[in-house]
Structures are given as C-alpha cells and as structure tokens.
Enzyme design. Structure first.
Site, short mmCIF file in Angstrom:
data_model
loop_
_atom_site.label_atom_id
_atom_site.label_comp_id
_atom_site.label_asym_id
_atom_site.label_seq_id
_atom_site.Cartn_x
_atom_site.Cartn_y
_atom_site.Cartn_z
CG ASP A 121 -4.95 -4.74 2.36
OD1 ASP A 121 -4.93 -4.99 3.58
OD2 ASP A 121 -4.30 -3.81 1.83
N GLY A 174 0.79 4.59 4.07
CA GLY A 174 1.28 5.62 3.17
C GLY A 174 2.73 6.01 3.39
CE LYS A 176 4.68 3.55 6.67
NZ LYS A 176 3.34 3.33 6.12
CG HIS A 220 -2.73 -3.43 8.30
ND1 HIS A 220 -3.47 -3.36 7.15
CD2 HIS A 220 -3.05 -4.60 8.89
CE1 HIS A 220 -4.23 -4.43 7.06
NE2 HIS A 220 -4.01 -5.21 8.11
N GLY A 221 0.63 -0.96 7.58
CA GLY A 221 1.40 0.28 7.51
C GLY A 221 2.88 0.08 7.79
NE ARG A 228 0.30 2.04 -3.43
CZ ARG A 228 -0.88 2.59 -3.14
NH1 ARG A 228 -0.98 3.90 -3.00
NH2 ARG A 228 -1.95 1.84 -2.97
NE ARG A 247 7.90 -4.07 -25.62
CZ ARG A 247 7.98 -4.50 -26.88
NH1 ARG A 247 7.75 -5.76 -27.16
NH2 ARG A 247 8.30 -3.67 -27.85
P1 13P Z 1 2.10 0.73 3.78
O1 13P Z 1 1.34 1.91 3.26
O2 13P Z 1 2.99 1.11 4.92
O3 13P Z 1 2.84 -0.01 2.73
O4 13P Z 1 1.02 -0.30 4.38
C1 13P Z 1 0.26 -1.13 3.53
C2 13P Z 1 -0.85 -1.80 4.23
O5 13P Z 1 -0.98 -1.80 5.43
C3 13P Z 1 -1.83 -2.51 3.38
O6 13P Z 1 -2.90 -3.02 4.13
O1 G3H Z 2 -3.59 -0.28 3.17
C1 G3H Z 2 -3.84 0.09 2.04
C2 G3H Z 2 -3.12 -0.38 0.85
O2 G3H Z 2 -1.95 0.36 0.68
C3 G3H Z 2 -4.03 -0.35 -0.34
O3 G3H Z 2 -4.20 0.93 -0.82
O4 G3H Z 2 -6.65 1.24 -1.30
O5 G3H Z 2 -4.89 2.59 -2.50
O6 G3H Z 2 -5.18 0.15 -3.00
P1 G3H Z 2 -5.30 1.25 -1.98
ZN ZN Z 3 -3.51 -1.79 5.77
#
Ligand code: 13P
Ligand code: G3H
Ligand code: ZN
Length: 339
Positions: free
Chosen positions: A83, A189, A192, A219-220, A269, A290
């Site tokens: 990613d 994140g 948004k 994404h996002g 998350r 656990r």
């Molecule tokens: P979110 O932050 O909306 O979950 O998007 C994740 C993402 O695009 C990872 O590449």
């Molecule tokens: O798009 C980003 C993902 O949410 C990954 O986030 O770089 O904090 O692992 P990270």
């Molecule tokens: Zn992303």
C-alpha cells in the site's frame, strides 16, 4: 494456495457489480479478524501492507502471519499488496518478499515524474509476474507514512486535486498499469469531511470512458461509523468531528461503476480501539492482553463482515478461484522466497 494476484478478482469485479476489500494489516489480531470475516462470508480479499506496517511489525513477522492465514484458509482467494509504495527500491523489496501486487504512489510528483516512476515500477513488477496499482490525482488526509494534504484545505480546493480523465488515458497508455487509484473526493483517516460528503461520480464515469477496462481503486474509503466514534468518546477518547464516506455512496461506486478495489484501514482501527476502550472502562483492573485484544479481534470480524456486504463481495470466493485457474497464471516468481 490460493494466493494470487488481483487480476482474477478485478476481471470479475469489473463486470459483476462487486469490489474487493483491501484491508490494512499491522499485527496478528487484525490479520485474523479480516481472514475470519472473509471465511465466514466466502469473500475474496486483499491484505495490504503499508511502509509503516512493514517497519512496525517487521515484514519477516508479518509475512509469516499472512502465510499462516493463507494456510489456515486455503479456500480463500488472497492477494498480498504493498500500500502506497513510494520508491522503486521499496517495490523491488516487496516483490522479493513475495507480495503478489504493489502500489507505486507517484501522485505527489508532477505528471511526467509520476509516469516515469510508475513505468519503472511496472517494468520491475511485471518481470516477476506481480501486478501494479498507481495513483493519479491527489488524496487528502495524512497517515503515518502516507503523505496527503490537510483535510480542510483539500475539501476547499477539491476540484484541482480530482483525477483528470484525459490525463488518466495518457497515464494508462504510457505506463501499462494494471489498476488506477483515482481521486474522487475521498481522503485518508477519520476526519475526511466537515459536512456530508458527495463523491465525484461524474469523474469515475469520465475515467471509465477514457480508460475502458481499467480497474479503478478507491482509497480513503472508511465510513467512520458514528456508533464507534461515540463508543470511543464515551470511554475516554477524544475524536470530535470525525466523519467518513457514507456507505451507500461507496456501494453506489462499486455497483454502478468500474471500482474494483476499496481500501479500508481507519474503520478497522476504530473497531479495535472502541472495543479495547470499552473493555478497560468496564474493567479497569484488566491486564491480560488476550482479554482486550480478543474482543478487539471480534470487533474487527464484525466490521469486516459489514464491509463485505457493502462491497457485495460476500459469496464470491469460489468464482474468483475458478477465474484464477482459468487464467492459468503461475504465482509471482518470488512467492515462497520471502526474506
Ligand atoms: P481509510 O483511512 O479511509 O481507511 O483509507 C485507507 C487507505 O486508503 C489505505 O490505502
Ligand atoms: O492509506 C494509508 C493507510 O491507512 C496506512 O496508514 O501509513 O499509518 O500504516 P499507515
Ligand atoms: Zn490509501
């Protein structure tokens, strides 16, 4: 097996009104939560690893956890994806580590620089049987290792950051990518939007016209469900004004357009954090990991099952397996030789 590239998944998703969920993994509980949900729903899936995840968990450990998931659920079509890879060196390392798919994110470069970087990644990946996602246009929101734009600034000037359909055509022709992440109003994140969002569906339509057959990626795409934010805030958290993409808009992008991959990290998350906070609030004396990571993992299972229905990918595992067999492609060369 069946570990595979995203090709058979996208072949079917492009035609069939569903998309494959790409979920970020950082540790064992998150990986298990995703896998158990996909097993319960017979859904194909993409496990994606960011640069931050590689360094947090140490890729040697993370790959072994993923290998265990593949072994535990041989019936599930699984792709392992990088990613937001930002350099060709990282892409080559991911290929050597046995990923079946990589993203090269040159979206912060000027157009020509993005083309050059992406082309290098495509040449390196295709030589090893690995598929490539690239990005054109800019997303907002900032994660640990993903550079984005300040969310408020982004929404104010959104038009200038959205993917241009004519540029997408040239980009596709000049790079030979397998899929394209498009900027259509989403951002990374938990913060948004200030107000209810509307995705730029007209952009998706235009890109589908200039790039017929090219699988698109969103994404996002976390929806930041209100109930999880409320749980977090009720139990000592502080996440005011969190807001995501409404799930019905994502479902629309998936069912009506060629969106084949939907990235979700933030919602996982939130599920984990909300549950752990609730456990601690109810039992401040708890100190057995656990007893809070287990319920956290269950919360991820529930969240992912909800997403698989939104994406309409539930029940699609077997047809994807058949498509992979039909394609008759070998696994990427590096698989089985993880560092
Ligand atoms: P979110 O932050 O909306 O979950 O998007 C994740 C993402 O695009 C990872 O590449
Ligand atoms: O798009 C980003 C993902 O949410 C990954 O986030 O770089 O904090 O692992 P990270
Ligand atoms: Zn992303």
């Amino acid at each position: 097996m069946p570990l595979m590239t995203t090709k058979p998944m996208f072949d079917l998703a492009y035609e069939g009104g569903f998309a494959v969920g790409a979920f970020n993994v950082n540790n064992m509980e998150i990986t298990q939560g995703i896998i158990e949900a996909c097993a319960a729903e017979s859904s194909p899936l993409i496990l994606q690893i960011s640069k931050g995840a590689r360094s947090y968990a140490n890729i040697i450990y993370l790959r072994r956890i993923i290998d265990a998931a593949v072994e535990d659920h041989p019936e599930l079509p699984i792709a392992i994806h990088c990613d937001h890879g930002d350099t060709v060196e990282l892409i080559k390392q991911c290929i050597a580590d046995g990923y079946t798919s990589v993203m090269i994110d040159g979206s912060h470069e000027p157009f020509e620089g993005n083309v050059a970087l992406t082309k290098q990644a495509v040449d390196a990946a295709h030589a090893e049987g690995v598929v490539v996602e690239a990005e054109l246009g800019m997303l907002g929101g900032i994660e640990e290792d993903v550079v984005g734009l300040d969310a408020e600034e982004y929404q104010k000037n959104i038009e200038q950051f959205l993917t241009d359909a004519d540029e997408a055509k040239t980009f596709n022709e000049q790079t030979g990518i397998d899929s394209l992440a498009v900027a259509i109003g989403t951002s990374h994140g938990a913060y948004k939007f200030k107000h209810e969002a509307t995705l730029a569906f007209d952009r998706i339509e235009q890109i589908m016209e200039t790039c017929p057959g090219l699988p698109l990626v969103m994404h996002g795409s976390s929806s930041v469900p209100r109930e999880f934010i409320d749980l977090i805030n009720q139990h000592g958290g502080n996440m005011p004004n969190a807001m995501g993409v409404p799930e019905d808009q994502i479902a629309q992008a998936v069912q009506k357009y060629g969106v084949c991959k939907v990235n979700i990290d933030t919602d996982l998350r939130l599920a984990l954090t909300a549950k752990i906070r609730e456990v601690f609030a109810n039992d401040p004396a708890e100190f057995d990991p656990r007893k809070y990571l287990g319920p956290g993992r269950d919360a991820i299972i529930k969240m992912v099952r909800r997403k698989l229905h939104m994406l309409n990918s539930a029940g699609k595992a077997e047809v994807v397996n058949q498509q992979w067999k039909k394609l008759g492609e070998p696994l990427p060369k590096a698989y089985g030789h993880a560092a």
